[in-house]
Design a protein around this motif. Structure first.
Motif, short mmCIF file in Angstrom:
data_model
loop_
_atom_site.label_atom_id
_atom_site.label_comp_id
_atom_site.label_asym_id
_atom_site.label_seq_id
_atom_site.Cartn_x
_atom_site.Cartn_y
_atom_site.Cartn_z
N ARG A 33 84.48 34.39 -19.06
CA ARG A 33 83.77 33.07 -19.29
C ARG A 33 84.78 32.23 -20.15
O ARG A 33 84.75 30.92 -19.94
N LEU A 34 85.48 32.77 -20.90
CA LEU A 34 86.63 32.12 -21.64
C LEU A 34 87.60 31.39 -20.75
O LEU A 34 88.13 30.14 -21.00
N GLU A 76 87.17 30.60 -17.78
CA GLU A 76 86.62 29.33 -17.04
C GLU A 76 86.57 28.26 -17.86
O GLU A 76 86.59 27.24 -17.29
N ARG A 77 86.33 28.31 -19.17
CA ARG A 77 86.27 27.14 -20.06
C ARG A 77 87.64 26.69 -20.15
O ARG A 77 87.60 25.31 -20.15
N ARG A 105 89.06 24.54 -16.83
CA ARG A 105 88.06 23.64 -16.62
C ARG A 105 88.94 22.24 -15.88
O ARG A 105 89.97 21.83 -16.75
N SER A 153 94.16 21.85 -25.75
CA SER A 153 93.73 23.27 -25.73
C SER A 153 94.95 24.24 -26.14
O SER A 153 95.88 23.96 -25.24
N GLU A 199 90.48 22.34 -29.04
CA GLU A 199 90.19 23.59 -29.07
C GLU A 199 91.32 24.72 -29.30
O GLU A 199 92.44 24.44 -28.82
N THR A 248 87.32 24.46 -33.24
CA THR A 248 87.48 23.06 -32.78
C THR A 248 88.14 22.36 -33.83
O THR A 248 87.95 22.71 -35.09
#
Length: 249
Positions: free
Chosen positions: A77-78, A80-81, A84, A155, A184, A244
């Protein structure tokens, strides 16, 4: 953006001179030093570098969940984030053979690129062979002194590596320094649990160079550095932390 364009863009941003780039990555460091921990010396082993991505890393990730899949699912999940699509600059700290760097770079657009930073020549040698991508640029440098100006990256991540790095909180501070306002930070690392708190567990792991972080150690450091919206997910023996940067530096 071509590979040459991305490399030129990264070279222009570096705050440290490039010593060599004949091996396919931008090398900023002197030859590797001796006296590292057993875990760090393992990362410098060419044989280990060759099997890390396909054999060692999946098994090691599964061990964080004590044989389960929770760590793997959270990691996907991380990933994929962070992967992006968009015109973004990404820094992958302690990238190893580039298994994340390549994935993060694939869907970048515009002037976006992903820098994979590591100190290990064998790991980076594998990265440029196995995980090359037009927007992926590999740099051999020191994560304690990240060789980029303040606020360079949208990021910044360090996944499955911080527990092997000496003086890791300095690395966290550097990650905060180079993230852009509103950007982030993402970290996957170890965390103290009931199991790792058993007598003798932490000293034994410490001898190998593997560090167990306290539950508030990473989140507290990020908070003290001014990061906001800090989220921590503990899975087995590991933790995923996302934070963030303030919109105004």
């Amino acid at each position: 953006m071509t590979d040459a364009d991305a490399r030129a863009a990264v070279r222009d941003l570096l705050t440290v001179p490039v010593r060599d780039e004949s091996a396919g990555y931008l090398d900023l460091l002197e030859p590797e030093r001796s006296g590292r921990s057993p875990s760090q010396r393992l990362m410098e082993n060419p044989v280990f570098a060759a099997v890390y991505e396909r054999a060692w890393r999946p098994v090691f990730t599964r061990l964080f969940s004590l044989g389960g899949t929770s760590t793997l699912v959270a990691g996907e999940r991380l990933t994929e984030r962070l992967a992006r699509r968009g015109d973004r600059r990404i820094l992958d700290v302690a990238c190893g053979p580039g298994n994340y760097t390549d994935r993060f770079a694939r869907d970048l657009t515009g002037d976006g690129f992903c820098v994979g930073l590591d100190f290990s020549t064998p790991m980076l040698a594998r990265a440029v062979v196995d995980n090359a991508a037009p927007r992926a640029v590999y740099v051999r440098g020191d994560a304690h002194h990240i060789p980029f100006p303040d606020g360079t990256f949208d990021s910044v991540c360090c996944l499955a590596a911080l527990y092997l790095i000496g003086d890791p909180l300095t690395v966290v501070d550097e990650m905060v320094r180079v993230v852009a306002p509103g950007g982030e930070i993402a970290i996957f690392t170890s965390v103290q649990t009931t199991l790792s708190s058993l007598p003798g567990a932490r000293p034994a792991l410490g001898l190998s160079g593997f560090r167990i972080f306290g539950r508030d150690e990473i989140t507290g450091r990020l908070s003290a550095a001014g990061m906001r919206d800090i989220r921590q997910q503990i899975t087995g023996q590991g933790q995923y932390v996302i934070a963030t940067a303030p919109d105004v530096p």
